[in-house]
Design a protein around this motif. Sequence first.
Motif, PDB file in Angstrom:
ATOM      1  N   MET A 275      37.712   9.034 -11.717  1.00  0.00           N
ATOM      2  CA  MET A 275      36.313   9.130 -12.114  1.00  0.00           C
ATOM      3  C   MET A 275      35.452   9.330 -10.872  1.00  0.00           C
ATOM      4  SD  MET A 275      35.671   8.830 -15.413  1.00  0.00           S
ATOM      5  CE  MET A 275      34.053   8.067 -15.528  1.00  0.00           C
ATOM      6  N   PRO A 276      34.466  10.220 -10.933  1.00  0.00           N
ATOM      7  CA  PRO A 276      33.604  10.436  -9.757  1.00  0.00           C
ATOM      8  C   PRO A 276      32.725   9.233  -9.470  1.00  0.00           C
ATOM      9  CG  PRO A 276      32.753  11.626 -11.663  1.00  0.00           C
ATOM     10  CD  PRO A 276      34.093  11.085 -12.064  1.00  0.00           C
ATOM     11  N   PHE A 277      32.307   9.126  -8.221  1.00  0.00           N
ATOM     12  CA  PHE A 277      31.354   8.089  -7.854  1.00  0.00           C
ATOM     13  C   PHE A 277      29.986   8.414  -8.474  1.00  0.00           C
ATOM     14  CE2 PHE A 277      34.158   8.038  -3.975  1.00  0.00           C
ATOM     15  CZ  PHE A 277      34.729   6.800  -4.238  1.00  0.00           C
ATOM     16  N   ARG A 278      29.191   7.361  -8.667  1.00  0.00           N
ATOM     17  CA  ARG A 278      27.815   7.555  -9.142  1.00  0.00           C
ATOM     18  C   ARG A 278      26.940   7.905  -7.937  1.00  0.00           C
ATOM     19  NH1 ARG A 278      26.052   5.485 -14.176  1.00  0.00           N
ATOM     20  NH2 ARG A 278      27.686   4.511 -15.443  1.00  0.00           N
ATOM     21  N   LYS A 279      26.974   9.151  -7.549  1.00  0.00           N
ATOM     22  CA  LYS A 279      26.159   9.640  -6.437  1.00  0.00           C
ATOM     23  C   LYS A 279      25.258  10.762  -6.958  1.00  0.00           C
ATOM     24  CE  LYS A 279      28.096   7.128  -3.160  1.00  0.00           C
ATOM     25  NZ  LYS A 279      28.904   7.762  -2.088  1.00  0.00           N
ATOM     26  N   PRO A 280      23.975  10.764  -6.564  1.00  0.00           N
ATOM     27  CA  PRO A 280      23.056  11.780  -7.084  1.00  0.00           C
ATOM     28  C   PRO A 280      23.412  13.191  -6.628  1.00  0.00           C
ATOM     29  CG  PRO A 280      22.008  10.497  -5.350  1.00  0.00           C
ATOM     30  CD  PRO A 280      23.302   9.809  -5.669  1.00  0.00           C
ATOM     31  N   ILE A 281      23.236  14.144  -7.526  1.00  0.00           N
ATOM     32  CA  ILE A 281      23.439  15.562  -7.236  1.00  0.00           C
ATOM     33  C   ILE A 281      22.121  16.286  -7.503  1.00  0.00           C
ATOM     34  CG2 ILE A 281      24.658  17.672  -7.901  1.00  0.00           C
ATOM     35  CD1 ILE A 281      27.021  15.934  -8.735  1.00  0.00           C
ATOM     36  N   HIS A 282      21.583  16.946  -6.487  1.00  0.00           N
ATOM     37  CA  HIS A 282      20.346  17.713  -6.618  1.00  0.00           C
ATOM     38  C   HIS A 282      20.664  19.183  -6.342  1.00  0.00           C
ATOM     39  CE1 HIS A 282      18.760  13.625  -5.866  1.00  0.00           C
ATOM     40  NE2 HIS A 282      17.772  14.012  -6.658  1.00  0.00           N
ATOM     41  N   THR A 283      20.590  19.991  -7.380  1.00  0.00           N
ATOM     42  CA  THR A 283      20.911  21.410  -7.263  1.00  0.00           C
ATOM     43  C   THR A 283      19.617  22.192  -7.071  1.00  0.00           C
ATOM     44  OG1 THR A 283      22.839  21.094  -8.703  1.00  0.00           O
ATOM     45  CG2 THR A 283      22.039  23.358  -8.383  1.00  0.00           C
ATOM     46  N   VAL A 284      19.451  22.742  -5.868  1.00  0.00           N
ATOM     47  CA  VAL A 284      18.212  23.425  -5.498  1.00  0.00           C
ATOM     48  C   VAL A 284      18.408  24.940  -5.622  1.00  0.00           C
ATOM     49  CG1 VAL A 284      16.458  23.739  -3.717  1.00  0.00           C
ATOM     50  CG2 VAL A 284      17.665  21.545  -3.909  1.00  0.00           C
ATOM     51  N   VAL A 285      17.591  25.561  -6.458  1.00  0.00           N
ATOM     52  CA  VAL A 285      17.652  27.011  -6.665  1.00  0.00           C
ATOM     53  C   VAL A 285      16.620  27.676  -5.768  1.00  0.00           C
ATOM     54  CG1 VAL A 285      17.447  28.877  -8.356  1.00  0.00           C
ATOM     55  CG2 VAL A 285      18.375  26.651  -9.050  1.00  0.00           C
ATOM     56  N   GLY A 286      17.081  28.541  -4.877  1.00  0.00           N
ATOM     57  CA  GLY A 286      16.206  29.177  -3.907  1.00  0.00           C
ATOM     58  C   GLY A 286      15.461  30.384  -4.460  1.00  0.00           C
ATOM     59  N   LYS A 287      14.859  31.129  -3.558  1.00  0.00           N
ATOM     60  CA  LYS A 287      14.101  32.310  -3.958  1.00  0.00           C
ATOM     61  C   LYS A 287      15.013  33.529  -3.999  1.00  0.00           C
ATOM     62  CE  LYS A 287      12.591  33.163   0.809  1.00  0.00           C
ATOM     63  NZ  LYS A 287      11.425  33.266   1.732  1.00  0.00           N
ATOM     64  N   PRO A 288      14.721  34.481  -4.887  1.00  0.00           N
ATOM     65  CA  PRO A 288      15.590  35.660  -5.012  1.00  0.00           C
ATOM     66  C   PRO A 288      15.469  36.607  -3.822  1.00  0.00           C
ATOM     67  CG  PRO A 288      13.677  35.862  -6.444  1.00  0.00           C
ATOM     68  CD  PRO A 288      13.632  34.480  -5.862  1.00  0.00           C
ATOM     69  N   ILE A 289      16.581  37.209  -3.476  1.00  0.00           N
ATOM     70  CA  ILE A 289      16.634  38.229  -2.437  1.00  0.00           C
ATOM     71  C   ILE A 289      16.675  39.587  -3.126  1.00  0.00           C
ATOM     72  CG2 ILE A 289      17.952  39.148  -0.490  1.00  0.00           C
ATOM     73  CD1 ILE A 289      19.231  36.339  -0.242  1.00  0.00           C
ATOM     74  N   PRO A 290      15.656  40.422  -2.969  1.00  0.00           N
ATOM     75  CA  PRO A 290      15.661  41.742  -3.628  1.00  0.00           C
ATOM     76  C   PRO A 290      16.847  42.574  -3.143  1.00  0.00           C
ATOM     77  CG  PRO A 290      13.494  41.222  -2.722  1.00  0.00           C
ATOM     78  CD  PRO A 290      14.442  40.200  -2.175  1.00  0.00           C
ATOM     79  N   VAL A 291      17.459  43.299  -4.063  1.00  0.00           N
ATOM     80  CA  VAL A 291      18.627  44.117  -3.739  1.00  0.00           C
ATOM     81  C   VAL A 291      18.408  45.523  -4.286  1.00  0.00           C
ATOM     82  CG1 VAL A 291      21.109  44.427  -4.050  1.00  0.00           C
ATOM     83  CG2 VAL A 291      20.165  42.117  -3.784  1.00  0.00           C
ATOM     84  N   GLU A 292      18.516  46.493  -3.401  1.00  0.00           N
ATOM     85  CA  GLU A 292      18.394  47.894  -3.809  1.00  0.00           C
ATOM     86  C   GLU A 292      19.717  48.366  -4.398  1.00  0.00           C
ATOM     87  OE1 GLU A 292      17.456  52.305  -1.844  1.00  0.00           O
ATOM     88  OE2 GLU A 292      17.284  50.477  -0.622  1.00  0.00           O
ATOM     89  N   ARG A 293      19.635  49.072  -5.518  1.00  0.00           N
ATOM     90  CA  ARG A 293      20.859  49.516  -6.171  1.00  0.00           C
ATOM     91  C   ARG A 293      21.536  50.629  -5.390  1.00  0.00           C
ATOM     92  NH1 ARG A 293      21.691  51.232 -12.549  1.00  0.00           N
ATOM     93  NH2 ARG A 293      23.976  51.443 -12.419  1.00  0.00           N
ATOM     94  N   LYS A 294      22.818  50.419  -5.100  1.00  0.00           N
ATOM     95  CA  LYS A 294      23.647  51.409  -4.418  1.00  0.00           C
ATOM     96  C   LYS A 294      25.039  51.324  -5.022  1.00  0.00           C
ATOM     97  CE  LYS A 294      21.233  51.441   0.028  1.00  0.00           C
ATOM     98  NZ  LYS A 294      20.861  52.860   0.003  1.00  0.00           N
ATOM     99  N   GLU A 295      25.438  52.348  -5.771  1.00  0.00           N
ATOM    100  CA  GLU A 295      26.730  52.298  -6.451  1.00  0.00           C
ATOM    101  C   GLU A 295      27.894  52.257  -5.474  1.00  0.00           C
ATOM    102  OE1 GLU A 295      27.168  55.245  -9.430  1.00  0.00           O
ATOM    103  OE2 GLU A 295      25.349  54.670 -10.523  1.00  0.00           O
ATOM    104  N   ARG A 296      27.695  52.865  -4.308  1.00  0.00           N
ATOM    105  CA  ARG A 296      28.757  52.859  -3.289  1.00  0.00           C
ATOM    106  C   ARG A 296      28.141  52.472  -1.948  1.00  0.00           C
ATOM    107  NH1 ARG A 296      32.496  58.216  -4.637  1.00  0.00           N
ATOM    108  NH2 ARG A 296      33.118  57.560  -6.755  1.00  0.00           N
TER     109      ARG A 296
END
Length: 335
Positions: free
Chosen positions: A275-296
């Motif tokens: 069983m896992p320990f009772r330790k807090p988990i905080h999942t931080v979602v950052g800012k998006p990185i724009p990506v230009e579409r390139k098929e190759r």
Amino acid sequence: MKIDFAPPDVPLSRRLQTAAVMQWVFSFLALAPCCILLFFVLLFTRFWLVSVLYAGWWFVDWDTPSRGGRRVNFLCNLSVWYHMRDYFPVRLVKTVDLDSRKNYIFGFHPHGILVAGAFTNFCTLSTGFSTLYPGLTPYLLMLPLWFRAPFFRDYIMFAGLVPSDKETASYVLQQPEGGKVVVIAVGGAPEALDARPGAYTLLLANKKGFVKLAMEHGTPLVPVFSFGENEVFNQVDNPRGTWLRWVQERLQRIMGISLPLFHARGVFQYSFGLMPFRKPIHTVVGKPIPVERKERPSDEELNELHERYMSELSELFEEHKGHYGVPEDKHLTFV
């Protein structure tokens, strides 16, 4: 060894939390083999028709996992997941708004032992993902091996899990209406071998497949760091170069899954168990990185975006580590 038993007057709320996490650990470690065994055992009983009918359904439904699965929000919103959330507890931290008209790739770090933060945040509704990011639906990628287990494949699809292959991820990202989030634990199973309290080593330096996938679809990349993910289990020492690590890595290459020798606490005592320990988990979602579409994309373009992603992830870690008990002298290490 002295055993530290749990007191008899543990509140009901904590007992429910423990029960919720116990069933999750069982599901993660043993439910798939049990389902496979059940499928074959039924064939030799008077209930053989159940397995035969399921085999027919399985044949017809074979491609469903690679077509986005079969998420059922009602099951993702059961009270058991709220009890599981409160056991650690797990919290989802939003830093910026995301456009629901776009699709995204979330790079989740670190993998940890059992990916508790990723499952709780992106496979259940208990931490408020749908409220924080209205119009977005997450799809957590899981080893394709598990979608070959009868009965178990349906169970994990109900939670929004899909196979971790390019075909599946591409199908989700190609949906023109947007609002789809592919969640990838980038370090994968091998990274679990480095998961232990105080460890901030990420298997990322040569992981570029998810970056290439983002470029091929023009999908923004979002770095995600789950503080506390490595704190909930201890692991037997297995530094690189030791015989144990060699055996684990060899088995991982053969079987596709890693076998970390982890331990934490038990159900009725706090000294040993899975069983896992009772330790807090905080999942931080950052800012998006724009990506230009390139098929190759060229190697130079791929490397440039990969470097930017690692830089953004490091900045996210440095910006938030002080809020979640990470010492100032600790920094991410990419291998």
